[in-house]
Design a protein around this motif. Structure first.
Motif, PDB file in Angstrom:
ATOM      1  N   GLU A  86       1.000  -1.160   0.037  1.00  0.00           N
ATOM      2  CA  GLU A  86       0.047  -0.063   0.049  1.00  0.00           C
ATOM      3  C   GLU A  86       0.870   1.218  -0.008  1.00  0.00           C
ATOM      4  O   GLU A  86       1.840   1.416   0.809  1.00  0.00           O
ATOM      5  CB  GLU A  86      -0.997  -0.044   1.259  1.00  0.00           C
ATOM      6  CG  GLU A  86      -1.984   1.195   1.362  1.00  0.00           C
ATOM      7  CD  GLU A  86      -2.876   0.884   2.348  1.00  0.00           C
ATOM      8  OE1 GLU A  86      -3.019   1.876   3.153  1.00  0.00           O
ATOM      9  OE2 GLU A  86      -3.258  -0.044   2.687  1.00  0.00           O
ATOM     10  N   LEU A  87       0.689   2.177  -0.763  1.00  0.00           N
ATOM     11  CA  LEU A  87       1.429   3.273  -1.048  1.00  0.00           C
ATOM     12  C   LEU A  87       0.557   4.535  -0.822  1.00  0.00           C
ATOM     13  O   LEU A  87      -0.791   4.667  -1.039  1.00  0.00           O
ATOM     14  CB  LEU A  87       2.022   3.606  -2.648  1.00  0.00           C
ATOM     15  CG  LEU A  87       2.852   2.490  -2.915  1.00  0.00           C
ATOM     16  CD1 LEU A  87       3.267   2.718  -4.456  1.00  0.00           C
ATOM     17  CD2 LEU A  87       4.442   2.403  -2.131  1.00  0.00           C
ATOM     18  N   THR A  88       1.229   5.425   0.069  1.00  0.00           N
ATOM     19  CA  THR A  88       0.113   6.461   0.650  1.00  0.00           C
ATOM     20  C   THR A  88       0.810   7.738  -0.445  1.00  0.00           C
ATOM     21  O   THR A  88       2.132   8.151  -0.103  1.00  0.00           O
ATOM     22  CB  THR A  88       0.308   6.920   1.820  1.00  0.00           C
ATOM     23  OG1 THR A  88      -0.126   5.485   2.426  1.00  0.00           O
ATOM     24  CG2 THR A  88      -0.544   8.139   2.423  1.00  0.00           C
ATOM     25  N   MET A  89       0.119   8.631  -0.980  1.00  0.00           N
ATOM     26  CA  MET A  89       0.682   9.963  -1.642  1.00  0.00           C
ATOM     27  C   MET A  89      -0.113  10.910  -1.343  1.00  0.00           C
ATOM     28  O   MET A  89      -1.415  10.589  -1.180  1.00  0.00           O
ATOM     29  CB  MET A  89       1.029   9.603  -3.396  1.00  0.00           C
ATOM     30  CG  MET A  89      -0.324   8.924  -3.809  1.00  0.00           C
ATOM     31  SD  MET A  89       0.268   8.320  -5.418  1.00  0.00           S
ATOM     32  CE  MET A  89       0.696   6.733  -4.936  1.00  0.00           C
ATOM     33  N   TYR A 117      13.794  -4.845 -13.480  1.00  0.00           N
ATOM     34  CA  TYR A 117      12.464  -5.138 -13.373  1.00  0.00           C
ATOM     35  C   TYR A 117      11.785  -3.630 -13.339  1.00  0.00           C
ATOM     36  O   TYR A 117      12.385  -2.854 -12.779  1.00  0.00           O
ATOM     37  CB  TYR A 117      11.651  -6.063 -12.203  1.00  0.00           C
ATOM     38  CG  TYR A 117      11.704  -5.617 -11.021  1.00  0.00           C
ATOM     39  CD1 TYR A 117      11.124  -4.630 -10.278  1.00  0.00           C
ATOM     40  CD2 TYR A 117      13.049  -6.020 -10.333  1.00  0.00           C
ATOM     41  CE1 TYR A 117      11.358  -4.222  -9.013  1.00  0.00           C
ATOM     42  CE2 TYR A 117      13.197  -5.771  -9.048  1.00  0.00           C
ATOM     43  CZ  TYR A 117      12.581  -4.565  -8.483  1.00  0.00           C
ATOM     44  OH  TYR A 117      12.741  -4.322  -7.171  1.00  0.00           O
ATOM     45  N   ASP A 118      10.592  -3.437 -13.944  1.00  0.00           N
ATOM     46  CA  ASP A 118       9.910  -2.036 -13.974  1.00  0.00           C
ATOM     47  C   ASP A 118       8.375  -2.409 -13.652  1.00  0.00           C
ATOM     48  O   ASP A 118       7.861  -3.266 -13.801  1.00  0.00           O
ATOM     49  CB  ASP A 118      10.087  -1.232 -15.142  1.00  0.00           C
ATOM     50  CG  ASP A 118       9.866  -1.900 -16.341  1.00  0.00           C
ATOM     51  OD1 ASP A 118       8.573  -2.510 -16.478  1.00  0.00           O
ATOM     52  OD2 ASP A 118      10.464  -1.748 -17.347  1.00  0.00           O
ATOM     53  N   GLU A 119       7.693  -1.356 -13.147  1.00  0.00           N
ATOM     54  CA  GLU A 119       6.150  -1.434 -13.186  1.00  0.00           C
ATOM     55  C   GLU A 119       5.433  -1.288 -14.323  1.00  0.00           C
ATOM     56  O   GLU A 119       5.660  -0.307 -15.357  1.00  0.00           O
ATOM     57  CB  GLU A 119       5.751  -0.350 -11.870  1.00  0.00           C
ATOM     58  CG  GLU A 119       6.149   1.145 -12.572  1.00  0.00           C
ATOM     59  CD  GLU A 119       5.668   2.158 -11.637  1.00  0.00           C
ATOM     60  OE1 GLU A 119       4.643   2.344 -11.420  1.00  0.00           O
ATOM     61  OE2 GLU A 119       6.713   2.550 -10.830  1.00  0.00           O
ATOM     62  N   ARG A 137       7.717   9.210  -8.877  1.00  0.00           N
ATOM     63  CA  ARG A 137       8.244   7.672  -8.715  1.00  0.00           C
ATOM     64  C   ARG A 137       8.025   7.410  -7.356  1.00  0.00           C
ATOM     65  O   ARG A 137       8.632   8.363  -6.303  1.00  0.00           O
ATOM     66  CB  ARG A 137       9.603   7.614  -9.317  1.00  0.00           C
ATOM     67  CG  ARG A 137       9.497   7.758 -10.889  1.00  0.00           C
ATOM     68  CD  ARG A 137      10.923   7.649 -11.279  1.00  0.00           C
ATOM     69  NE  ARG A 137      10.755   7.539 -12.846  1.00  0.00           N
ATOM     70  CZ  ARG A 137      10.923   6.709 -13.718  1.00  0.00           C
ATOM     71  NH1 ARG A 137      11.162   5.430 -13.204  1.00  0.00           N
ATOM     72  NH2 ARG A 137      10.708   6.740 -14.794  1.00  0.00           N
ATOM     73  N   PHE A 138       7.726   6.217  -7.107  1.00  0.00           N
ATOM     74  CA  PHE A 138       7.894   5.816  -5.451  1.00  0.00           C
ATOM     75  C   PHE A 138       8.624   4.516  -5.577  1.00  0.00           C
ATOM     76  O   PHE A 138       8.628   3.639  -6.601  1.00  0.00           O
ATOM     77  CB  PHE A 138       6.409   5.423  -5.287  1.00  0.00           C
ATOM     78  CG  PHE A 138       5.802   6.678  -5.058  1.00  0.00           C
ATOM     79  CD1 PHE A 138       5.682   7.439  -3.770  1.00  0.00           C
ATOM     80  CD2 PHE A 138       4.892   6.969  -6.150  1.00  0.00           C
ATOM     81  CE1 PHE A 138       4.811   8.683  -4.074  1.00  0.00           C
ATOM     82  CE2 PHE A 138       4.038   8.162  -6.097  1.00  0.00           C
ATOM     83  CZ  PHE A 138       4.127   8.950  -5.186  1.00  0.00           C
TER      84      PHE A 138
END
Length: 173
Positions: free
Chosen positions: A139-142, A170-172, A151-152
């Motif tokens: 879970e990312l919070t921005m 690797y990349d998203e 970028r995160f």
């Protein structure tokens, strides 16, 4: 003792070592093979009889033993063909998890001739594992003020394969 006597003594010792080394090499041989991991049981590793210059009747008449270090026997030497084959499927990551070069060693004893041959088999890596993240969900919070394209960082993935088969990047998506 005079200098000439000391030199002769050194020469005799050097000659004795050379003879002993030649005798040792004649009675001791070493073979090295390479096989990919995960090959099925009975897969060909090498022609031991041919590579050592042994005649097949020599093996069966004199008797031989293949001795492996460790609890598991990974290889078998066929008496009729002289071929070294896998005794079971070999998983490189299970055997040599953190070692770059995975080598299994065994010894072949030809009993009638009292000869000992060391056999090394390098188990090479195949790309049989997928990279995995420690966490399956993250879970990312921005905040709203983050600019588009920000970028995160993500946690690193782990791939038990080695060398060129291990995780490169690797990349998203």
């Amino acid at each position: 003792m005079c200098a000439a006597g000391r030199r002769w003594g050194r020469r005799q010792r050097a000659l004795l070592w050379a003879v002993l080394l030649a005798a040792w090499e004649a009675a001791w041989g070493q073979l090295r093979y390479s096989v990919p991991e995960e090959m099925p049981k009975g897969s060909f590793v090498g022609d031991v009889a041919k590579d050592l210059g042994l005649q097949l009747p020599e093996l069966s008449d004199h008797g031989f033993r293949l001795i492996e270090r460790g609890k598991t026997q990974y290889f078998v030497l066929h008496e009729k063909t002289g071929h070294l084959v896998t005794a079971e499927r070999i998983d490189r990551e299970q055997l040599c998890e953190r070692v770059q070069q995975c080598v299994l060693r065994c010894e072949l004893i030809v009993e009638g001739e009292m000869k000992l041959y060391e056999i090394e088999v390098e188990i090479t890596d195949i790309n049989d594992n997928v990279p995995r993240f420690r966490e399956t969900d993250r879970e990312l919070t921005m905040i709203e003020t983050d600019s588009p394209g920000s970028r995160f960082s993500l946690p690193g993935a782990h791939d038990p394969d080695s060398g060129r088969n291990s995780l490169q990047s690797y990349d998203e998506r």
